[in-house]
Design an enzyme around this catalytic site. Structure first.
Site, PDB file in Angstrom:
ATOM      1  N   TYR A 138     -10.395   6.537  20.170  1.00 39.01           N
ATOM      2  CA  TYR A 138     -11.415   5.925  19.319  1.00 39.01           C
ATOM      3  C   TYR A 138     -11.418   4.399  19.380  1.00 39.01           C
ATOM      4  CZ  TYR A 138     -12.674  10.550  17.926  1.00 39.01           C
ATOM      5  OH  TYR A 138     -13.142  11.854  17.961  1.00 39.01           O
TER       6      TYR A 138
ATOM      7  N   HIS B 273      -1.312   0.014   5.816  1.00 38.65           N
ATOM      8  CA  HIS B 273      -1.884   0.940   6.809  1.00 38.65           C
ATOM      9  C   HIS B 273      -0.971   2.124   7.129  1.00 38.65           C
ATOM     10  CE1 HIS B 273      -4.999  -2.108   8.571  1.00 38.65           C
ATOM     11  NE2 HIS B 273      -4.965  -2.128   7.249  1.00 38.65           N
TER      12      HIS B 273
ATOM     13  N   GLN C  90       0.809  -1.210   0.000  1.00 37.27           N
ATOM     14  CA  GLN C  90       0.000   0.000   0.000  1.00 37.27           C
ATOM     15  C   GLN C  90       0.847   1.266   0.000  1.00 37.27           C
ATOM     16  OE1 GLN C  90      -2.657  -0.274   3.391  1.00 37.27           O
ATOM     17  NE2 GLN C  90      -3.321  -2.336   2.825  1.00 37.27           N
TER      18      GLN C  90
ATOM     19  N   TYR D 150      -9.927 -10.663  10.972  1.00 34.20           N
ATOM     20  CA  TYR D 150      -9.873 -11.568   9.833  1.00 34.20           C
ATOM     21  C   TYR D 150      -9.728 -12.993  10.343  1.00 34.20           C
ATOM     22  CZ  TYR D 150      -9.362  -7.481   6.898  1.00 34.20           C
ATOM     23  OH  TYR D 150      -9.581  -6.285   6.268  1.00 34.20           O
TER      24      TYR D 150
ATOM     25  N   GLU E  75     -15.724   2.933   9.541  1.00 39.30           N
ATOM     26  CA  GLU E  75     -16.270   3.979  10.388  1.00 39.30           C
ATOM     27  C   GLU E  75     -16.203   5.357   9.741  1.00 39.30           C
ATOM     28  OE1 GLU E  75     -14.560   1.953  14.546  1.00 39.30           O
ATOM     29  OE2 GLU E  75     -13.944   3.975  13.958  1.00 39.30           O
TER      30      GLU E  75
END
Length: 372
Positions: A259, A157, A94, A270, A249
């Site tokens: 949070y 991420h 990513q 997963y 979210e």
């Protein structure tokens, strides 16, 4: 350059219907769309588009590609010119070139991934000045002002989305790097929303400023993978983040709040492992909107234009696995699902200078939305 027919148009007339079973929680029901209020025009094509921002004047935009390319694009004609002078970066998974925004003094801010020792990597942010010489563009004097800490192994991420607030601060999302616990670890800046000066230093008055060190950067904690962040006209800061298996979210970000990731989530690990839902731990800030199954949110704006007056003040966000453009109705500090239009995988959403909406498909196309 890859060119495709506008195959997504045939889907625009279709609206997702409600699930219609009382056993399904209301937050899990796809919103109905009604008549599609926009028409779509293709503008340009890219290989791996990631982010977009308009330059002052509004005729041209910058588009980043994950593989390390930055383009100046004429938003009317789609003509593209490459930009040189980018920082050295690592492209894997990513990671690569990420966000692009215009900051104070018209500096061009980029987020990107850089390599570290022992196969590690981490996100970084820096800025330079866009200079045009003849028909060429270059980012000159690039300066790195922030780095994720610690650098870790893996290629996911990073988050690294940027938004400048009405207070002049740079708000930056730093993902948990798929390591879970760093989101609650106060010794590193992974899994956090940060508030920094334009030079990458902790912004005065941050919630944990008295703690010093890296904690002075934190604005909120307990986040997973935040790929959208935007200010509303009333100054409120909204973001969305990917949950694990479900539990995506939309959050209203409040200074000093936790949070909850990875302690709570409305999704599951997963492989099916359970995670306690948000209501079981009221000390954590709960999302305003969430999805099961996942939609994989990416890119977002809080719409402020006049071209679509019915959307003013609402969130427009892309969905990757959900293959759609989603509108979230915002009313003060509350939010609710409104409309969802089937499309291709949407990586980025941006507002044009005239109130048009621009979308970057994950597959490459830049699209312009105007009223139907």
């Amino acid at each position: 350059m890859r060119r495709r027919a506008l195959h997504g148009v045939m889907a625009f007339g279709l609206a997702l219907s409600a699930c219609g079973t009382a056993a399904v929680p209301a937050q899990d029901q796809p919103a109905t769309g009604g008549q599609v209020p926009f028409k779509v025009a293709p503008v340009a094509s890219f290989d791996t588009p990631w982010a977009m921002t308009f330059l002052p004047g509004g005729r041209e935009a910058l588009v980043s590609e994950k593989e390390g390319r930055l383009w100046v694009v004429n938003a009317a004609t789609g003509a593209k010119t490459a930009v040189s002078g980018l920082p050295k970066l690592k492209v894997a998974g990513q990671g690569g070139l990420g966000d692009v925004v215009v900051g104070p003094q018209n500096r061009i801010y980029l987020s990107y991934v850089e390599g570290g020792d022992g196969g590690t990597s981490g996100a970084a942010v820096g800025y330079g000045r866009l200079v045009k010489t003849g028909a060429t563009y270059a980012l000159q004097g690039f300066k790195t002002v922030w780095r994720q800490s610690p650098k870790v192994t893996g290629n996911g991420h990073f988050s690294h989305r940027i938004a400048f607030g009405p207070d002049g601060a740079m708000y930056l999302t730093s993902g948990d790097r798929q390591k879970f616990q760093p989101a609650q670890d106060m010794t590193g800046n992974l899994g956090k929303v940060l508030r920094l000066t334009p030079e990458g230093q902790p912004f005065p008055g941050n919630p944990w400023a008295a703690k010093g060190g890296v904690q002075a950067q934190f604005y909120s904690i307990g986040h997973r993978n935040v790929l959208g962040i935007s200010f509303a006209p009333d100054g409120k800061l909204w973001q969305h983040e990917m949950g694990p298996q479900g539990g995506d979210e939309v959050n209203l970000i409040v200074a000093g709040k936790n949070y909850g990731w990875p302690v709570v989530s409305n999704g599951s690990n997963y492989g099916g492992g359970d995670i306690p839902d948000h209501p079981t731990r009221p000390e954590f800030e709960a999302p305003k909107v969430w999805w099961n199954p996942a939609v994989s949110p990416a890119g977002m704006i809080v719409y402020s234009g006049n071209l679509f007056p019915q959307w003013k003040g609402d969130i427009l966000m892309g969905a990757l696995s959900g293959k759609s453009l989603i509108r979230i109705d915002v009313n003060g500090d509350q939010a609710a699902k409104a409309e969802r239009w089937p499309m291709e995988r949407i990586r980025e959403v941006e507002q044009g200078p005239g109130g048009e909406v621009y979308l970057l498909e994950d597959s490459g196309r830049l699209l312009r939305l105007t009223p139907a």
